[in-house]
Design an enzyme around this catalytic site. Sequence first.
Site, short mmCIF file in Angstrom:
data_model
loop_
_atom_site.label_atom_id
_atom_site.label_comp_id
_atom_site.label_asym_id
_atom_site.label_seq_id
_atom_site.Cartn_x
_atom_site.Cartn_y
_atom_site.Cartn_z
N ARG A 29 6.77 14.47 -13.96
CA ARG A 29 7.79 15.44 -13.55
C ARG A 29 8.82 14.83 -12.61
NH1 ARG A 29 4.27 19.99 -11.48
NH2 ARG A 29 2.62 19.93 -13.01
N ARG A 33 12.47 19.98 -10.34
CA ARG A 33 13.20 20.82 -9.39
C ARG A 33 13.31 20.27 -7.97
NH1 ARG A 33 9.76 25.93 -11.05
NH2 ARG A 33 8.40 24.15 -11.45
N ARG A 42 20.76 22.46 -13.43
CA ARG A 42 19.95 23.63 -13.78
C ARG A 42 20.62 24.95 -13.39
NH1 ARG A 42 17.53 27.51 -14.40
NH2 ARG A 42 15.29 27.91 -14.29
N ASP A 78 10.15 19.90 -22.77
CA ASP A 78 8.97 20.63 -22.30
C ASP A 78 7.90 20.63 -23.38
OD1 ASP A 78 7.81 21.99 -20.05
OD2 ASP A 78 7.82 23.79 -21.27
N TYR A 155 -2.12 27.59 -24.51
CA TYR A 155 -0.93 28.44 -24.30
C TYR A 155 -0.81 29.47 -25.42
CZ TYR A 155 0.87 25.93 -20.28
OH TYR A 155 1.03 25.41 -19.03
O1 CP3 Z 1 8.09 14.66 -16.31
C1 CP3 Z 1 9.30 14.95 -16.46
O2 CP3 Z 1 10.13 14.85 -15.55
C2 CP3 Z 1 9.76 15.34 -17.84
C3 CP3 Z 1 9.92 16.71 -18.08
C4 CP3 Z 1 8.72 17.62 -18.22
C5 CP3 Z 1 8.79 19.00 -17.92
N1 CP3 Z 1 7.63 19.57 -18.32
C6 CP3 Z 1 9.94 19.67 -17.33
C7 CP3 Z 1 9.80 21.02 -16.77
C8 CP3 Z 1 7.45 17.37 -18.75
C9 CP3 Z 1 6.82 16.06 -19.18
C10 CP3 Z 1 6.78 18.62 -18.81
C11 CP3 Z 1 5.42 18.80 -19.39
C12 CP3 Z 1 4.78 20.12 -19.26
N2 CP3 Z 1 5.33 21.35 -19.45
C13 CP3 Z 1 3.41 20.30 -19.02
C14 CP3 Z 1 2.41 19.21 -18.87
C15 CP3 Z 1 2.66 18.52 -17.62
C16 CP3 Z 1 1.67 18.73 -16.57
O3 CP3 Z 1 2.10 18.96 -15.46
O4 CP3 Z 1 0.46 18.60 -16.85
C17 CP3 Z 1 3.15 21.68 -19.01
C18 CP3 Z 1 1.83 22.32 -18.76
C19 CP3 Z 1 4.36 22.33 -19.30
C20 CP3 Z 1 4.57 23.80 -19.44
C21 CP3 Z 1 5.47 24.30 -18.39
N3 CP3 Z 1 6.82 24.04 -18.32
C22 CP3 Z 1 5.13 25.13 -17.30
C23 CP3 Z 1 3.73 25.63 -17.00
C24 CP3 Z 1 6.32 25.38 -16.59
C25 CP3 Z 1 6.52 26.28 -15.41
C26 CP3 Z 1 6.09 25.58 -14.19
C27 CP3 Z 1 6.61 26.24 -12.95
O5 CP3 Z 1 6.12 25.81 -11.91
O6 CP3 Z 1 7.48 27.11 -13.02
C28 CP3 Z 1 7.35 24.64 -17.22
C29 CP3 Z 1 8.75 24.56 -16.79
C30 CP3 Z 1 9.31 23.19 -16.50
N4 CP3 Z 1 9.08 22.07 -17.26
C31 CP3 Z 1 10.21 22.86 -15.45
C32 CP3 Z 1 10.54 21.51 -15.62
C33 CP3 Z 1 11.50 20.68 -14.81
C34 CP3 Z 1 10.76 23.82 -14.40
C35 CP3 Z 1 11.73 24.73 -15.05
C36 CP3 Z 1 12.89 25.17 -14.20
O7 CP3 Z 1 13.84 24.38 -14.02
O8 CP3 Z 1 12.88 26.32 -13.78
#
Ligand code: CP3
Length: 349
Positions: A29, A33, A42, A78, A155
């Site tokens: 990640r 954010r 964003r 994502d 999911y």
């Molecule tokens: O690593 C990186 O920087 C690349 C981008 C990336 C994102 N999600 C961006 C994201 C990657 C590799 C992911 C993978 C992802 N997405 C996972 C597996 C990663 C892990 O942590 O094990 C999972 C479970 C997801 C599903 C997902 N996407 C969730 C549960 C959420 C919400 C999380 C929250 O705290 O709100 C997201 C959203 C998400 N994915 C954001 C980002 C930057 C935040 C969205 C926003 O800008 O509001």
Amino acid sequence: MITPELHDSRFMRAARLETTDTTPIWIMRQAGRYLPEYMAVRKTVTFLELCKRPDLSAEVTLTAQQVLGVDAAILFADLLPILEPMGFGLTYEKGEGPVIGRPVRSPEDVDRVRELENIDELGFVFDTVRLVRRDLPADIPLLGFAGAPFTLASYAIEGGSSKDFVRTKRFLYSHPQAWNNLMQRMSASLVRYLKGQIDAGCQAVQIFDSWVGCLSPSDYRQYVLPHTKAVIDALPDDVPVINFLTGNPALLPLQREAGGQVFGIDWRIDLKDAWQTLGHDVAVQGNLEPVSLFADLDTLRTRAQAVIDSAEGRPGHIFNLGHGVMPDMDPDNVKALVKMVHEMGARTG
Ligand code: CP3
């Protein structure tokens, strides 16, 4: 085709267990954010819109690699948009995280899950890969990624995030045949999606099994391993796969059986012990406890040094957090960590 610069990059050398001038590092990640540069982009679009805009996704990917100075870029995308062309709804709600429409709640629901056949439905991801690869430094690999079949299926069944995965476990214990069917559809779709990312220009891919740690080893073996293994086996041999899971170090021997060249491990086990269990003939990625990034820099340095020491100078260690960076972390600490690892990991003599 891999260029000589990419072939000899720190990340790719470490993935092949070759020596490097210092320990390579990237951060899960890293493009999220906590970064003001990400928030500025964003502000103008929703998260899902951002994922579907290759120009903006590429910008976010490239900026994170550049401002942090990490040894790999990870594609900004994502885990969940693949569910849309498979017949699920998908929204991201503020404060709630992802919400999956039409979740799988009965064996009959599995029949309407569509296998991803036409990968053009996710063309925005491949366009992002091409844009990033065009502008990324020549010696920095681009990592693609996808969810593992279990995490994706969780999911699809839970309908969103979960703490205990009761619905998922209840489904797989009650309807093993339908579970098998669902996992096969997920796996076949994931293979096409990951091959698409590789064809578009990714040098390695990470498979995130973020939530599989809720299972016991015997359940992992029975309900998950054959499917994750099928995905990894179907990918080209010359593209390193990072097999990542969290939450349960007892799964390590089975994680190894599922395959991959690099094993992503969380912080619940010492890196040294994890590597011993996996075997020293594979590379490892990890495993700093992410909350260390909230500590003062001296503490962060001590804790990062402990991870490096745990690798005992063996080639094949890629530094990362045990899981992702959190939204309220200080970007300066993340940048400091990258510098520290490059300094502390430098080979002497
Ligand atoms: O690593 C990186 O920087 C690349 C981008 C990336 C994102 N999600 C961006 C994201 C990657 C590799 C992911 C993978 C992802 N997405 C996972 C597996 C990663 C892990 O942590 O094990 C999972 C479970 C997801 C599903 C997902 N996407 C969730 C549960 C959420 C919400 C999380 C929250 O705290 O709100 C997201 C959203 C998400 N994915 C954001 C980002 C930057 C935040 C969205 C926003 O800008 O509001």
